[in-house]
Motif scaffolding. Structure first.
Motif, mmCIF file in Angstrom:
data_model
loop_
_atom_site.group_PDB
_atom_site.id
_atom_site.type_symbol
_atom_site.label_atom_id
_atom_site.label_comp_id
_atom_site.label_asym_id
_atom_site.label_seq_id
_atom_site.Cartn_x
_atom_site.Cartn_y
_atom_site.Cartn_z
ATOM 1 N N LYS A 87 -70.061 51.037 94.333
ATOM 2 C CA LYS A 87 -70.220 52.171 95.782
ATOM 3 C C LYS A 87 -69.565 53.236 94.927
ATOM 4 N N TYR A 106 -78.452 41.223 87.754
ATOM 5 C CA TYR A 106 -78.245 41.958 89.004
ATOM 6 C C TYR A 106 -79.068 40.945 90.194
ATOM 7 N N CYS A 128 -73.511 56.000 92.846
ATOM 8 C CA CYS A 128 -73.332 56.038 91.409
ATOM 9 C C CYS A 128 -74.155 56.388 90.394
ATOM 10 N N ASP A 184 -74.991 39.457 95.038
ATOM 11 C CA ASP A 184 -74.391 40.078 96.266
ATOM 12 C C ASP A 184 -73.589 41.212 96.274
ATOM 13 N N CYS A 199 -82.682 44.201 94.299
ATOM 14 C CA CYS A 199 -81.889 44.903 93.944
ATOM 15 C C CYS A 199 -82.247 46.511 94.873
ATOM 16 N N GLU A 200 -80.977 47.330 95.440
ATOM 17 C CA GLU A 200 -81.259 48.712 96.256
ATOM 18 C C GLU A 200 -80.584 49.383 95.405
ATOM 19 N N CYS A 211 -78.191 43.025 94.393
ATOM 20 C CA CYS A 211 -76.600 44.009 94.573
ATOM 21 C C CYS A 211 -78.177 46.219 95.567
ATOM 22 N N SER A 212 -76.637 46.582 95.900
ATOM 23 C CA SER A 212 -76.582 47.252 95.571
ATOM 24 C C SER A 212 -75.727 48.025 95.416
ATOM 25 N N PHE A 213 -76.700 49.683 94.481
ATOM 26 C CA PHE A 213 -75.585 49.852 93.979
ATOM 27 C C PHE A 213 -75.844 52.047 95.378
ATOM 28 N N GLU A 214 -74.635 52.017 95.205
ATOM 29 C CA GLU A 214 -74.688 53.393 96.453
ATOM 30 C C GLU A 214 -74.005 55.015 95.239
ATOM 31 N N LEU A 242 -71.477 44.929 95.925
ATOM 32 C CA LEU A 242 -72.191 46.878 96.189
ATOM 33 C C LEU A 242 -70.899 47.462 95.229
#
Length: 189
Positions: free
Chosen positions: A11, A25, A33, A7, A48-49, A28-31, A9
């Motif tokens: 970024k 993972y 990157c 959980d 994940c997104e 989790c969110s990867f923004e 982030l």
């Protein structure tokens, strides 16, 4: 040594210089990157997104993508064929997947919505009930694939040979049937 990450982030990170630690993972969110040319061999991504990330030319040997969404990502030349197929489930929206390889994968009900899929390869692939809504399939290769029930209604620039694929119930727009008949060199107006 493998890391367990839940959980979080991530970024605006650039992992081309300092790699993401190998691990599992979850959620989790990867923004935004930069993950291009990274080696994700042995990683596990669950729920994940990836949003607006660059994952071009990443190595995903034995990587697990379980319920992973890619939105607005660049995934040029990724060889998805090398990933772990166990519990694999991915969806792609507004992604650039040019020259990516999906050969031999089971991609039932996978979404490829508004994607650039030029020169992508789908050989011996199970795409039953997949959705290629609004996607560019120029020079994409479909050979010996299961396309039964697959949605190509708004897909464009495709060239699919019905004699080399299972296509019962696949959906096409009547204005784009030329992409199914190109090998016959017919003049359609």
């Amino acid at each position: 040594m493998s890391t367990n990450v839940e959980d979080l982030l991530f970024k605006n990170e650039d992992y081309t210089k300092t790699p993401l630690p190998i691990g599992d993972y979850d959620g989790c969110s990867f923004e935004q990157c930069n993950l291009s040319n990274c080696n994700f061999s042995g990683f596990v991504f669950t729920d994940c997104e990836f949003i607006d990330c660059n994952l071009s030319n990443t190595t995903i040997r034995k990587t697990s993508f379980n319920d992973v969404s890619f939105m607005g990502c660049k995934l040029l030349g990724v060889n998805f064929k090398e990933m772990s197929a166990f519990l694999m489930r991915m969806n792609f929206t507004n992604c650039n997947l040019q020259m990516s390889i999906f050969d031999t994968l089971k991609l039932k009900q996978t979404l490829f919505v508004n994607c650039e899929l030029q020169q992508a390869s789908y050989i011996d692939c199970d795409l039953m009930y997949a959705d290629f809504d609004d996607s560019n399939l120029q020079d994409a290769v479909f050979i010996n694939s299961n396309l039964q029930g697959t949605n190509f209604l708004k897909a464009y620039n495709f060239n699919i040979d019905p004699e080399q694929n299972k296509m019962k119930g696949a959906k096409f727009s009547s204005t784009d049937l030329e992409g199914l008949l190109q090998k016959f060199q017919l003049e359609i107006s």
